[in-house]
Scaffold this motif. Structure first.
Motif, PDB file in Angstrom:
ATOM      1  N   SER A  94       0.688  -1.218  -0.009  1.00  0.00           N
ATOM      2  CA  SER A  94       0.055  -0.031  -0.310  1.00  0.00           C
ATOM      3  C   SER A  94       0.841   1.288  -0.049  1.00  0.00           C
ATOM      4  CB  SER A  94      -0.855   0.057   1.153  1.00  0.00           C
ATOM      5  OG  SER A  94      -1.663  -1.062   1.153  1.00  0.00           O
ATOM      6  N   PHE A  95       0.228   2.423  -0.491  1.00  0.00           N
ATOM      7  CA  PHE A  95       1.027   3.517  -0.535  1.00  0.00           C
ATOM      8  C   PHE A  95       2.129   3.741  -1.445  1.00  0.00           C
ATOM      9  CE2 PHE A  95      -0.735   3.077   3.882  1.00  0.00           C
ATOM     10  CZ  PHE A  95      -2.110   3.611   3.819  1.00  0.00           C
ATOM     11  N   ASN A  96       2.092   2.624  -2.377  1.00  0.00           N
ATOM     12  CA  ASN A  96       3.396   2.810  -3.301  1.00  0.00           C
ATOM     13  C   ASN A  96       4.551   2.359  -2.458  1.00  0.00           C
ATOM     14  OD1 ASN A  96       1.936   3.393  -5.662  1.00  0.00           O
ATOM     15  ND2 ASN A  96       2.131   5.538  -5.226  1.00  0.00           N
ATOM     16  N   ASN A  97       4.501   1.417  -1.711  1.00  0.00           N
ATOM     17  CA  ASN A  97       5.722   1.005  -0.893  1.00  0.00           C
ATOM     18  C   ASN A  97       6.267   0.019  -1.756  1.00  0.00           C
ATOM     19  OD1 ASN A  97       7.278  -0.292   1.064  1.00  0.00           O
ATOM     20  ND2 ASN A  97       6.014   0.000   2.672  1.00  0.00           N
ATOM     21  N   PHE A  98       7.642   0.061  -1.820  1.00  0.00           N
ATOM     22  CA  PHE A  98       8.475  -0.798  -2.602  1.00  0.00           C
ATOM     23  C   PHE A  98       9.910  -0.569  -1.928  1.00  0.00           C
ATOM     24  CE2 PHE A  98      12.070  -1.741  -5.274  1.00  0.00           C
ATOM     25  CZ  PHE A  98      11.864  -2.741  -5.974  1.00  0.00           C
ATOM     26  N   LYS A  99      10.411  -2.150  -1.774  1.00  0.00           N
ATOM     27  CA  LYS A  99      11.713  -2.384  -1.199  1.00  0.00           C
ATOM     28  C   LYS A  99      12.383  -3.410  -1.951  1.00  0.00           C
ATOM     29  CE  LYS A  99      14.537  -3.365   2.877  1.00  0.00           C
ATOM     30  NZ  LYS A  99      14.517  -3.736   4.286  1.00  0.00           N
ATOM     31  N   GLY A 100      13.857  -3.216  -2.311  1.00  0.00           N
ATOM     32  CA  GLY A 100      14.612  -4.560  -2.901  1.00  0.00           C
ATOM     33  C   GLY A 100      15.721  -4.574  -1.961  1.00  0.00           C
ATOM     34  N   PHE A 129      25.608  -6.059   2.459  1.00  0.00           N
ATOM     35  CA  PHE A 129      23.994  -5.836   2.426  1.00  0.00           C
ATOM     36  C   PHE A 129      23.720  -4.587   1.885  1.00  0.00           C
ATOM     37  CE2 PHE A 129      20.089  -4.436   3.970  1.00  0.00           C
ATOM     38  CZ  PHE A 129      19.371  -5.581   4.106  1.00  0.00           C
ATOM     39  N   SER A 130      22.843  -4.730   0.960  1.00  0.00           N
ATOM     40  CA  SER A 130      22.484  -3.439   0.190  1.00  0.00           C
ATOM     41  C   SER A 130      20.912  -3.372  -0.112  1.00  0.00           C
ATOM     42  CB  SER A 130      23.210  -3.265  -1.260  1.00  0.00           C
ATOM     43  OG  SER A 130      22.778  -1.930  -1.912  1.00  0.00           O
ATOM     44  N   SER A 131      20.120  -2.080   0.088  1.00  0.00           N
ATOM     45  CA  SER A 131      18.835  -2.028  -0.361  1.00  0.00           C
ATOM     46  C   SER A 131      18.356  -0.780  -0.928  1.00  0.00           C
ATOM     47  CB  SER A 131      18.217  -2.581   1.159  1.00  0.00           C
ATOM     48  OG  SER A 131      18.160  -1.302   2.022  1.00  0.00           O
ATOM     49  N   TYR A 132      17.184  -0.814  -1.148  1.00  0.00           N
ATOM     50  CA  TYR A 132      16.494   0.544  -1.671  1.00  0.00           C
ATOM     51  C   TYR A 132      15.231   0.398  -1.237  1.00  0.00           C
ATOM     52  CZ  TYR A 132      14.429   3.916  -5.013  1.00  0.00           C
ATOM     53  OH  TYR A 132      13.889   5.121  -5.309  1.00  0.00           O
ATOM     54  N   GLN A 133      14.696   1.377  -0.757  1.00  0.00           N
ATOM     55  CA  GLN A 133      13.418   1.720  -0.086  1.00  0.00           C
ATOM     56  C   GLN A 133      12.568   2.964  -0.693  1.00  0.00           C
ATOM     57  OE1 GLN A 133      12.972   1.295   3.914  1.00  0.00           O
ATOM     58  NE2 GLN A 133      10.983   2.079   4.063  1.00  0.00           N
ATOM     59  N   LEU A 134      11.305   2.760  -0.979  1.00  0.00           N
ATOM     60  CA  LEU A 134      10.451   3.863  -1.378  1.00  0.00           C
ATOM     61  C   LEU A 134       9.010   3.694  -1.063  1.00  0.00           C
ATOM     62  CD1 LEU A 134      11.044   6.306  -3.504  1.00  0.00           C
ATOM     63  CD2 LEU A 134       9.978   4.989  -5.498  1.00  0.00           C
ATOM     64  N   THR A 135       8.399   4.817  -0.519  1.00  0.00           N
ATOM     65  CA  THR A 135       7.207   4.855  -0.309  1.00  0.00           C
ATOM     66  C   THR A 135       6.690   6.247  -0.232  1.00  0.00           C
ATOM     67  OG1 THR A 135       5.525   4.131   1.365  1.00  0.00           O
ATOM     68  CG2 THR A 135       7.668   4.911   2.294  1.00  0.00           C
ATOM     69  N   ASP A 136       5.328   6.317  -0.589  1.00  0.00           N
ATOM     70  CA  ASP A 136       4.493   7.635  -0.572  1.00  0.00           C
ATOM     71  C   ASP A 136       3.957   7.812   0.755  1.00  0.00           C
ATOM     72  OD1 ASP A 136       5.065   8.199  -3.009  1.00  0.00           O
ATOM     73  OD2 ASP A 136       3.136   7.445  -4.063  1.00  0.00           O
ATOM     74  N   SER A 137       3.772   6.621   1.544  1.00  0.00           N
ATOM     75  CA  SER A 137       3.195   6.816   2.857  1.00  0.00           C
ATOM     76  C   SER A 137       1.752   7.316   2.911  1.00  0.00           C
ATOM     77  CB  SER A 137       3.932   7.697   3.868  1.00  0.00           C
ATOM     78  OG  SER A 137       3.680   7.455   5.081  1.00  0.00           O
ATOM     79  N   ALA A 144       6.569  11.325   2.182  1.00  0.00           N
ATOM     80  CA  ALA A 144       7.287  10.178   1.239  1.00  0.00           C
ATOM     81  C   ALA A 144       8.607   9.995   1.787  1.00  0.00           C
ATOM     82  CB  ALA A 144       7.234  10.668  -0.080  1.00  0.00           C
ATOM     83  N   LEU A 145       9.110   8.811   1.585  1.00  0.00           N
ATOM     84  CA  LEU A 145      10.446   8.249   2.026  1.00  0.00           C
ATOM     85  C   LEU A 145      11.210   7.626   0.816  1.00  0.00           C
ATOM     86  CD1 LEU A 145      11.628   6.776   5.079  1.00  0.00           C
ATOM     87  CD2 LEU A 145      11.754   5.597   3.027  1.00  0.00           C
ATOM     88  N   GLU A 146      12.518   7.800   0.847  1.00  0.00           N
ATOM     89  CA  GLU A 146      13.457   7.080  -0.087  1.00  0.00           C
ATOM     90  C   GLU A 146      14.820   6.883   0.666  1.00  0.00           C
ATOM     91  OE1 GLU A 146      15.216   7.397  -4.713  1.00  0.00           O
ATOM     92  OE2 GLU A 146      14.726   9.163  -3.614  1.00  0.00           O
ATOM     93  N   LEU A 167       3.187  -7.436   0.408  1.00  0.00           N
ATOM     94  CA  LEU A 167       3.708  -8.618  -0.086  1.00  0.00           C
ATOM     95  C   LEU A 167       5.214  -8.773  -0.365  1.00  0.00           C
ATOM     96  CD1 LEU A 167       0.665  -9.368  -2.623  1.00  0.00           C
ATOM     97  CD2 LEU A 167       1.218 -10.432  -0.693  1.00  0.00           C
ATOM     98  N   GLY A 168       5.774 -10.040  -0.205  1.00  0.00           N
ATOM     99  CA  GLY A 168       7.374  -9.847  -0.203  1.00  0.00           C
ATOM    100  C   GLY A 168       7.522 -11.131  -0.971  1.00  0.00           C
ATOM    101  N   ILE A 169       8.763 -11.287  -1.634  1.00  0.00           N
ATOM    102  CA  ILE A 169       9.368 -12.749  -1.779  1.00  0.00           C
ATOM    103  C   ILE A 169      10.805 -12.465  -2.016  1.00  0.00           C
ATOM    104  CG2 ILE A 169       9.238 -12.275  -4.467  1.00  0.00           C
ATOM    105  CD1 ILE A 169       8.790 -15.029  -4.953  1.00  0.00           C
TER     106      ILE A 169
END
Length: 677
Positions: A168-174, A190-198, A204-206, A670-672
């Motif tokens: 929800s709220f365009n939440n994405f993380k890799g 360990f490396s990650s990228y996260q983005l959400t409109d909240s 919003a967060l990046e 949802l995550g995989i």
């Protein structure tokens, strides 16, 4: 609430009558680190809470809130994504944002800066393998903090995995996670990228995050480790709402007024780019004597367009922790002595400008602040016949600020705080193999941070004193075989010169000393082992239940001829209860149902405004799938299942009654994750 509590008790009774138990599930079997001072949790003299892998699984991949809020006496707040606060036994009284008065270590290194501020939000929550929270002052081993100490552990078994999540709220993380171990060395990337409109406007967060950790045993029992962190964090700050504004539209950002623009118009946000690097070394001279040293350095580019100004802050910091360890085994007696030093230095170049719709304009104030802090410590641990456990320590703490004001007028100054001796004495006695009782007496001290000495009101506050106080507590731990673990703590903490946050008419915060506080509390934890129910549909049932009852009050506190003595402590709920019901469905799907109950709490020192009590529930599902080249884990989460209107962090003593920061309504994730075989 009574119905849900009764339901929990029925579940607990059912678990106790189950037939078989998984013996590896109780948290009491954990060996805590204590910053290279290991102890069994069952007999530890400290009041310490540990997030096991089971508790860490309760987090959504983009946050740390749920896991820490499951610990008794600990409360993590997130006013909007990325805006973290941590309270240990009510210590957020002085934190409008960020983490203060709680010391944080990351593996061998000190994450907190020289003034005591910690940028925990720079780190990815999935980096951690375990977290230890030491509640109350531990000045003998960890220096100045009246709240507590947090040890973040990142050690990982050999693994190679990558994964994504969205919701929800365009939440994405890799994320990408690799950890490899050889005979004498290890490496983790360990490396990650996260983005959400909240949920709310202007929130919003990046975050872009990279972590490298490596080590090598260059000779027997001697090891060198290196660590590198880079984090690029940007999150918008929607600001607090009044009660009427929240009820009208909880998703709105703070609206503009005739006097000032709103959060959207001023593009209120925080941008933080930080790099941190460190080296540590353990040198084992012989089986009794060893030496440890860790050094680190950091650079932060911090920018904060706010309602009334645009702040640029450039911070450079460095720190060291070193100590000699001497261990000896006599007949039925183990002794460990430690003498050492921990110190840090920092420089903050602070520039405030007018904020022109998110862009710096005319200059307001230019200041440079230099911070020096540190403590010498002596620690003694003794174990007698594995029955009596004693920890005694003493530290001498030093703290000094120097500053130079460059604009609008030139001025120099020094603020040196009194050197403080902080003693600490703890004892634990194993009455039987599954029952221990402990007692503790300790003194804590906490000087103001840079953000309090020089707050957003842009004045150097030389009138602030360090807060300090004595903590007394007793605790009881009982492990009922492999079936059940219970813990009870009772404490009484008396704090003098408590630092309290206030706001002026321009919503700029400033800080004052608020006399004395009396903080009494009870904390409890109940955990079952993993139980085999011999049921074809449901199996592997496990319960975790914790909470605290606080009676925190101001004492001898007057402001502008108004006496607040006897009022409840601002921003501290009297009751918090939380729990997990975990089980397997068809022996394939792992399900976790968590609940968090928080009672009402005062939002101002006058106790004229209180937040509403809140009950929040989450559901998490996970399913492993075996493939030819990968082990696949699929997860699904529903957060705030009751669609409760609540706040994950209120603004206390807010000007204009803008106390409320509404949290997200019901949302989905949802995550995989693919683990390479």
């Amino acid at each position: 609430m009574k119905l849900k509590f009764s339901t929990f008790l029925m579940f607990l009774g059912f678990c106790i009558t189950a037939q078989t138990v998984d013996s590896t599930s109780l948290i009491s079997e954990v060996v805590i680190d204590g910053y290279r001072k290991p102890a069994n949790l069952m007999t530890a003299t400290q009041s310490v809470a540990v997030t096991s892998n089971h508790l860490l699984r309760q987090n959504a991949p983009d946050r740390l809130v749920e896991s820490l809020n499951l610990l008794s006496g600990v409360k993590m707040e997130e006013r909007s994504p990325g805006s973290y606060r941590i309270s240990v036994r009510g210590s957020t009284l002085r934190s409008p944002f960020g983490i203060r008065n709680v010391k944080i270590y990351l593996d061998d290194f000190v994450l907190s800066d020289a003034s005591g501020n910690s940028y925990l939000n720079l780190l990815d929550p999935e980096l951690f393998r375990s977290i230890e929270v030491y509640k109350g002052p531990e000045g003998g081993d960890f220096g100045s903090a009246t709240g507590g100490t947090v040890l973040l552990k990142t050690s990982s078994p050999s693994i190679a995995e990558f994964g994504v999540s969205a919701g929800s709220f365009n939440n994405f993380k890799g994320k990408v996670n690799y950890s490899g171990r050889g005979e004498k060395s290890f490496i983790r990337v360990f490396s990650s990228y996260q983005l959400t409109d909240s949920y709310r406007e202007q929130s919003a967060l990046e975050r872009k995050f990279f972590f490298l950790n490596a080590g090598r045993n260059y000779s027997e029992n001697n090891e060198v480790k290196g660590m590198l962190i880079y984090s690029d964090l940007a999150y918008q700050t929607p600001g607090g709402l009044t009660f009427d504004q929240m009820m009208q539209d909880p998703r709105q950002a703070r609206p503009k007024t005739q006097a000032v623009g709103g959060a959207k118009e001023q593009q209120a946000a925080i941008y933080n780019k930080t790099v941190m690097a460190g080296l540590s070394n353990v040198l084992q001279f012989d089986e009794k004597l060893s030496h440890f040293i860790a050094v680190h350095g950091s650079y932060t580019d911090f920018r904060n367009p706010f309602i009334t100004n645009y702040e640029k802050r450039f911070e450079v910091g460095a720190g060291v922790r070193t100590h000699f360890n001497f261990e000896n085994n006599f007949e039925n007696i183990f002794s460990q002595s430690r003498i050492g030093f921990e110190g840090a230095t920092g420089q903050a170049v602070i520039r405030n400008f007018d904020n022109n719709a998110g862009q710096p304009a005319g200059p307001q104030n230019f200041d440079n602040i230099f911070t020096r802090s540190g403590f010498f410590f002596l620690s003694q641990k003794a174990v007698f016949k594995q029955k009596l456990f004693i920890d005694a320590s003493l530290s001498l703490n030093l703290m000094k600020y120097e500053w130079e004001s460059l604009f609008p007028s030139a001025e120099n100054g020094v603020k040196k705080f009194n050197n403080e001796l902080l003693p600490n004495f703890g004892v634990s006695y194993a009455i039987s193999p599954g029952l221990s009782i402990r007692g503790k007496l300790s003194k804590g001290n906490s000087a103001p941070t840079t953000e309090e000495i020089r707050s957003s009101a842009q004045q150097i506050n030389t009138d602030l004193f360090a807060e300090s106080g004595w903590n007394k507590e007793v605790g009881l731990r009982k492990q009922w075989g492999k079936l059940l673990y219970t813990e009870l703590n009772v404490f009484d903490f008396r704090l003098k010169n408590a630092i309290v946050r206030r706001e002026n008419a321009s919503a700029q915060e400033f800080f004052v000393n608020a006399g004395e506080t009396v903080q009494k509390g009870i904390e409890f934890t109940v955990e079952t082992g993993k139980l085999n129910l011999n049921n074809s549909v449901l199996n592997g049932l496990k319960l975790y239940f914790s909470g605290n009852l606080f009676d925190f009050k101001f004492k001898n506190y007057e402001k502008n001829e108004t006496d607040y003595s006897g009022n409840e402590l601002t921003g501290v709920p009297g009751t918090s209860v939380q729990g997990i019901v975990s089980f397997d469905i068809l022996k394939i799907i792992k399900a976790d149902i968590t609940h968090f109950y928080t009672s009402k709490m005062p939002l101002n020192d006058a106790n004229t405004v209180f937040s509403e009590a809140a009950l929040v529930g989450n559901i998490g599902l996970g399913m492993p799938i075996a493939a030819e080249k990968f082990d696949i884990h699929v997860s699904a989460r529903v957060q705030n299942i009751y669609n409760s209107l609540y706040s994950l962090g209120d603004d206390i003593n807010a000007f204009g009654n803008r106390y409320y920061n509404p949290a997200a309504t019901r949302n989905y994730l949802l995550g995989i994750t693919f683990k390479i075989k």
